[in-house]
Write a protein that holds these residues in place. Structure first.
Motif, PDB file in Angstrom:
ATOM      1  N   MET A  87      -0.335  -5.591  -6.829  1.00  8.87           N
ATOM      2  CA  MET A  87      -0.594  -6.959  -6.391  1.00  8.87           C
ATOM      3  C   MET A  87      -1.140  -6.990  -4.973  1.00  8.87           C
ATOM      4  O   MET A  87      -2.033  -7.778  -4.651  1.00  8.87           O
ATOM      5  N   VAL A  88      -0.619  -6.116  -4.119  1.00  6.05           N
ATOM      6  CA  VAL A  88      -1.139  -6.042  -2.752  1.00  6.05           C
ATOM      7  C   VAL A  88      -2.608  -5.644  -2.768  1.00  6.05           C
ATOM      8  O   VAL A  88      -3.450  -6.245  -2.082  1.00  6.05           O
ATOM      9  N   ARG A  89      -2.955  -4.634  -3.568  1.00  4.73           N
ATOM     10  CA  ARG A  89      -4.349  -4.178  -3.622  1.00  4.73           C
ATOM     11  C   ARG A  89      -5.263  -5.249  -4.215  1.00  4.73           C
ATOM     12  O   ARG A  89      -6.425  -5.362  -3.835  1.00  4.73           O
ATOM     13  N   PHE A  91      -4.772  -8.673  -4.234  1.00  2.00           N
ATOM     14  CA  PHE A  91      -4.806 -10.016  -3.655  1.00  2.00           C
ATOM     15  C   PHE A  91      -4.806 -10.087  -2.140  1.00  2.00           C
ATOM     16  O   PHE A  91      -4.878 -11.183  -1.583  1.00  2.00           O
ATOM     17  N   THR A  92      -4.718  -8.947  -1.441  1.00  4.05           N
ATOM     18  CA  THR A  92      -4.681  -9.036   0.015  1.00  4.05           C
ATOM     19  C   THR A  92      -5.904  -8.331   0.608  1.00  4.05           C
ATOM     20  O   THR A  92      -6.960  -8.307  -0.004  1.00  4.05           O
ATOM     21  N   ASP A  93      -5.730  -7.753   1.796  1.00  2.20           N
ATOM     22  CA  ASP A  93      -6.890  -7.223   2.509  1.00  2.20           C
ATOM     23  C   ASP A  93      -7.033  -5.716   2.320  1.00  2.20           C
ATOM     24  O   ASP A  93      -6.092  -5.042   1.876  1.00  2.20           O
ATOM     25  N   PRO A  94      -8.191  -5.150   2.664  1.00  2.00           N
ATOM     26  CA  PRO A  94      -8.424  -3.715   2.447  1.00  2.00           C
ATOM     27  C   PRO A  94      -7.448  -2.820   3.204  1.00  2.00           C
ATOM     28  O   PRO A  94      -7.011  -1.788   2.682  1.00  2.00           O
ATOM     29  N   ALA A  99      -2.835   0.889   2.469  1.00  2.00           N
ATOM     30  CA  ALA A  99      -1.452   1.287   2.738  1.00  2.00           C
ATOM     31  C   ALA A  99      -0.620   1.273   1.457  1.00  2.00           C
ATOM     32  O   ALA A  99       0.234   2.137   1.238  1.00  2.00           O
ATOM     33  N   ALA A 100      -0.866   0.286   0.581  1.00  2.00           N
ATOM     34  CA  ALA A 100      -0.149   0.210  -0.688  1.00  2.00           C
ATOM     35  C   ALA A 100      -0.478   1.413  -1.568  1.00  2.00           C
ATOM     36  O   ALA A 100       0.404   1.980  -2.223  1.00  2.00           O
ATOM     37  N   SER A 102      -1.435   4.370  -0.547  1.00  2.00           N
ATOM     38  CA  SER A 102      -0.798   5.536   0.060  1.00  2.00           C
ATOM     39  C   SER A 102       0.690   5.572  -0.261  1.00  2.00           C
ATOM     40  O   SER A 102       1.251   6.631  -0.586  1.00  2.00           O
ATOM     41  N   ALA A 103       1.345   4.406  -0.190  1.00  2.00           N
ATOM     42  CA  ALA A 103       2.771   4.334  -0.498  1.00  2.00           C
ATOM     43  C   ALA A 103       3.029   4.686  -1.964  1.00  2.00           C
ATOM     44  O   ALA A 103       3.991   5.387  -2.293  1.00  2.00           O
ATOM     45  N   GLU A 104       2.146   4.216  -2.860  1.00  2.00           N
ATOM     46  CA  GLU A 104       2.303   4.535  -4.282  1.00  2.00           C
ATOM     47  C   GLU A 104       2.200   6.038  -4.520  1.00  2.00           C
ATOM     48  O   GLU A 104       2.961   6.611  -5.314  1.00  2.00           O
ATOM     49  N   ALA A 105       1.271   6.695  -3.828  1.00  2.00           N
ATOM     50  CA  ALA A 105       1.130   8.144  -3.984  1.00  2.00           C
ATOM     51  C   ALA A 105       2.397   8.864  -3.539  1.00  2.00           C
ATOM     52  O   ALA A 105       2.833   9.842  -4.172  1.00  2.00           O
ATOM     53  N   LYS A 106       3.013   8.395  -2.459  1.00  2.00           N
ATOM     54  CA  LYS A 106       4.252   9.005  -1.973  1.00  2.00           C
ATOM     55  C   LYS A 106       5.400   8.786  -2.957  1.00  2.00           C
ATOM     56  O   LYS A 106       6.223   9.672  -3.175  1.00  2.00           O
ATOM     57  N   ILE A 107       5.440   7.577  -3.548  1.00  2.00           N
ATOM     58  CA  ILE A 107       6.489   7.290  -4.531  1.00  2.00           C
ATOM     59  C   ILE A 107       6.334   8.196  -5.748  1.00  2.00           C
ATOM     60  O   ILE A 107       7.297   8.804  -6.219  1.00  2.00           O
TER      61      ILE A 107
END
Length: 231
Positions: A87-89, A91-94, A99-100, A102-107
């Motif tokens: 949802m962040v990717r 509906f929000t900004d680049p 960052a979202a 990158s966080a998903e890759a870490k998760i």
């Protein structure tokens, strides 16, 4: 059980953040529990191998260098995080979208094979549809202005057709169904106002910042949300 686990995690974090010994009374205040609960939790943590030094009536201190074990997510928690990232990717900004990702890759990197397979099969999907680059850039400018508490001069086209010029304090970005609005303190109206992104004709930094005033911050805006006025 989950609430107690959260409390124990917070207790370790409180101890990690202190150079000197901290009393049970201070910890009880920080965690909003009784001193008796703190004594019991400290004893349980010590019994599980957490290196805490100290005693009741004196204070407690965590041995330097101690780190918490790796985070473990439940299946539902993984799904919530992955859907939130989509949802962040979408509906929000680049910048925030990157960052979202990158966080998903870490998760995903800390998941075992079974959990990773479940993550791949989770049913929610938020398509990354083509969006107006100017709109996404505006998201980022407003988010960064909120974070840095930068005043903005704007031209705004109201619903009644009038155009006004304002100096605003950007407080937060609020997403409604199909519409994004900026929550702000308006110097012209001397009150809270909301501004639809698609009606902001121009945005320019004034070069000034605004203070984090309790009566004019985002928490105060949200507390007044049922009665706040239109721009």
């Amino acid at each position: 059980m989950s609430r107690r686990a959260d409390r124990l995690f917070r207790l370790v974090q409180e101890l990690r953040g202190r150079r000197l010994a901290v009393t049970a009374a201070q910890l009880a205040t920080a965690l909003e529990v009784s001193e008796r609960t703190i004594y019991r939790d400290i004893a349980d943590l010590m019994a599980s191998g957490v290196p805490i030094d100290g005693a009741a009536g004196v204070g407690y201190r965590l041995s330097p260098g101690y780190d918490l074990p790796p985070v473990r997510f439940t299946r539902a928690e993984v799904q919530a995080l992955l859907v939130g990232g989509q949802m962040v990717r979408a509906f929000t900004d680049p910048g925030l979208g990157g960052a979202a990702a990158s966080a998903e890759a870490k998760i995903r990197a800390i998941l075992d094979d079974d959990a990773r397979a479940l993550a791949e099969r989770q049913p929610y999907c938020v398509p990354q549809l083509a969006r107006n680059d100017a709109d996404r850039a505006r998201h980022q400018r407003l988010r960064e202005a909120c974070e840095a508490r930068r005043k903005l001069a704007c031209r705004y086209h109201a619903l009644d057709g009038t155009e006004t010029r304002r100096v605003i304090w950007p407080l937060g970005l609020i997403g409604w169904t199909g519409v994004w609005t900026l929550a702000a303190w308006c110097e012209l109206r001397d009150d809270f106002r909301t501004f639809r992104f698609d009606r902001l004709l121009s945005l320019e930094p004034t070069g000034e910042t605004f203070p984090d005033t309790p009566s004019r911050n985002l928490a105060a805006f949200l507390a007044n949300l049922p009665v706040h006025k239109r721009s």
